[in-house]
Design an enzyme around this catalytic site. Structure first.
Site, short mmCIF file in Angstrom:
data_model
loop_
_atom_site.label_atom_id
_atom_site.label_comp_id
_atom_site.label_asym_id
_atom_site.label_seq_id
_atom_site.Cartn_x
_atom_site.Cartn_y
_atom_site.Cartn_z
N CYS A 5 0.84 -1.20 0.00
CA CYS A 5 0.00 0.00 0.00
C CYS A 5 0.87 1.26 0.00
O CYS A 5 1.65 1.49 0.94
CB CYS A 5 -0.93 -0.01 1.21
SG CYS A 5 -1.85 1.53 1.37
N CYS A 8 0.31 3.51 3.04
CA CYS A 8 0.96 2.97 4.25
C CYS A 8 2.44 3.34 4.24
O CYS A 8 3.00 3.73 5.27
CB CYS A 8 0.82 1.45 4.32
SG CYS A 8 -0.80 0.90 4.90
N ASP A 31 -1.63 16.00 -2.91
CA ASP A 31 -1.89 15.00 -3.95
C ASP A 31 -0.84 15.15 -5.05
O ASP A 31 -0.50 16.25 -5.47
CB ASP A 31 -3.30 15.22 -4.52
CG ASP A 31 -3.78 14.04 -5.34
OD1 ASP A 31 -4.73 13.36 -4.92
OD2 ASP A 31 -3.19 13.77 -6.42
N HIS A 47 -4.00 1.13 8.17
CA HIS A 47 -4.53 0.75 6.86
C HIS A 47 -6.00 0.35 6.97
O HIS A 47 -6.35 -0.61 7.66
CB HIS A 47 -3.73 -0.41 6.26
CG HIS A 47 -4.22 -0.77 4.89
ND1 HIS A 47 -3.83 -0.10 3.76
CD2 HIS A 47 -5.10 -1.71 4.47
CE1 HIS A 47 -4.44 -0.60 2.70
NE2 HIS A 47 -5.23 -1.59 3.11
N GLY A 90 -14.23 5.71 -8.73
CA GLY A 90 -12.96 6.38 -9.02
C GLY A 90 -11.88 6.16 -7.98
O GLY A 90 -10.83 6.80 -8.05
N HIS A 95 -6.57 2.76 0.32
CA HIS A 95 -6.29 3.14 1.71
C HIS A 95 -7.10 4.42 1.86
O HIS A 95 -6.83 5.42 1.17
CB HIS A 95 -4.78 3.39 1.87
CG HIS A 95 -4.34 3.80 3.25
ND1 HIS A 95 -3.31 3.17 3.93
CD2 HIS A 95 -4.77 4.80 4.07
CE1 HIS A 95 -3.13 3.77 5.11
NE2 HIS A 95 -4.01 4.76 5.21
N HIS A 97 -8.99 7.79 2.14
CA HIS A 97 -8.47 9.16 2.20
C HIS A 97 -9.58 10.14 1.86
O HIS A 97 -10.42 9.88 1.01
CB HIS A 97 -7.30 9.36 1.24
CG HIS A 97 -7.55 8.85 -0.14
ND1 HIS A 97 -7.44 7.51 -0.46
CD2 HIS A 97 -7.91 9.47 -1.29
CE1 HIS A 97 -7.72 7.33 -1.74
NE2 HIS A 97 -8.03 8.51 -2.28
P1 DGP Z 1 -8.55 8.15 -5.39
O1 DGP Z 1 -8.82 8.12 -6.87
O2 DGP Z 1 -9.70 8.76 -4.59
O3 DGP Z 1 -8.13 6.79 -4.87
O4 DGP Z 1 -7.33 9.14 -5.19
C1 DGP Z 1 -6.00 8.74 -5.14
C2 DGP Z 1 -5.19 10.00 -5.21
O5 DGP Z 1 -3.90 9.71 -4.70
C3 DGP Z 1 -4.98 10.54 -6.64
O6 DGP Z 1 -5.54 11.83 -6.74
C4 DGP Z 1 -3.46 10.60 -6.81
C5 DGP Z 1 -2.93 10.43 -5.41
N1 DGP Z 1 -1.70 9.68 -5.30
C6 DGP Z 1 -1.48 8.43 -5.77
N2 DGP Z 1 -0.24 8.02 -5.47
C7 DGP Z 1 0.33 9.04 -4.77
C8 DGP Z 1 1.62 9.21 -4.18
O7 DGP Z 1 2.49 8.35 -4.22
N3 DGP Z 1 1.85 10.39 -3.55
C9 DGP Z 1 0.88 11.38 -3.48
N4 DGP Z 1 1.22 12.49 -2.83
N5 DGP Z 1 -0.33 11.24 -4.01
C10 DGP Z 1 -0.60 10.09 -4.66
#
Ligand code: DGP
Length: 111
Positions: A5, A8, A31, A47, A90, A95, A97
């Protein structure tokens, strides 16, 4: 800690990340793929796959208070919060958020 994850690994410090806010139970960071000038994710350190799997009322409260703390710290007064639950909605990272999206006009209903 789930070994595969990404959030995590971020929460654990295995992937170095600047936290905009952190306490014992949650962390917040920007993000990687922002959809607005301010796009912050708030996660529990524990988690939990998604809202369907979140049954701990304390963590629920910690997350929502965390959203408020982040916004207070960054002087964000107008914002949208989103929790994507399940692939069909989507969700890409399994995990849980909160997204905090702000810094531009946000239409409702979303376009
Ligand atoms: P969701 O689609 O709701 O699962 O949003 C996942 C979000 O997580 C997406 O907008 C991009 C972000 N994201 C994915 N991997 C990483 C990462 O490694 N670091 C950061 N800061 N954000 C990430």
């Amino acid at each position: 800690m789930e070994t595969n994850c990404i959030f995590c690994k971020i929460a654990d410090g295995e992937i170095p990340t600047d936290f905009v806010y952190e306490n014992d139970t949650i962390a917040a960071f920007r993000d990687i793929n922002p959809t607005a000038p301010e796009h912050i994710l708030v996660i529990p350190k524990k988690h939990i796959e998604n809202l369907n799997e979140l049954n701990d009322r304390e963590i629920m409260a910690d997350l929502l208070f965390g959203v408020k703390e982040v916004c207070k710290k960054l002087n964000i007064t107008d914002y949208r919060t989103v929790i994507n639950t399940g692939k069909g909605a989507g969700q890409e990272v399994f995990h849980i958020h909160f997204h905090i999206i702000a810094g531009r006009p946000l239409k409702w209903p979303p376009g």
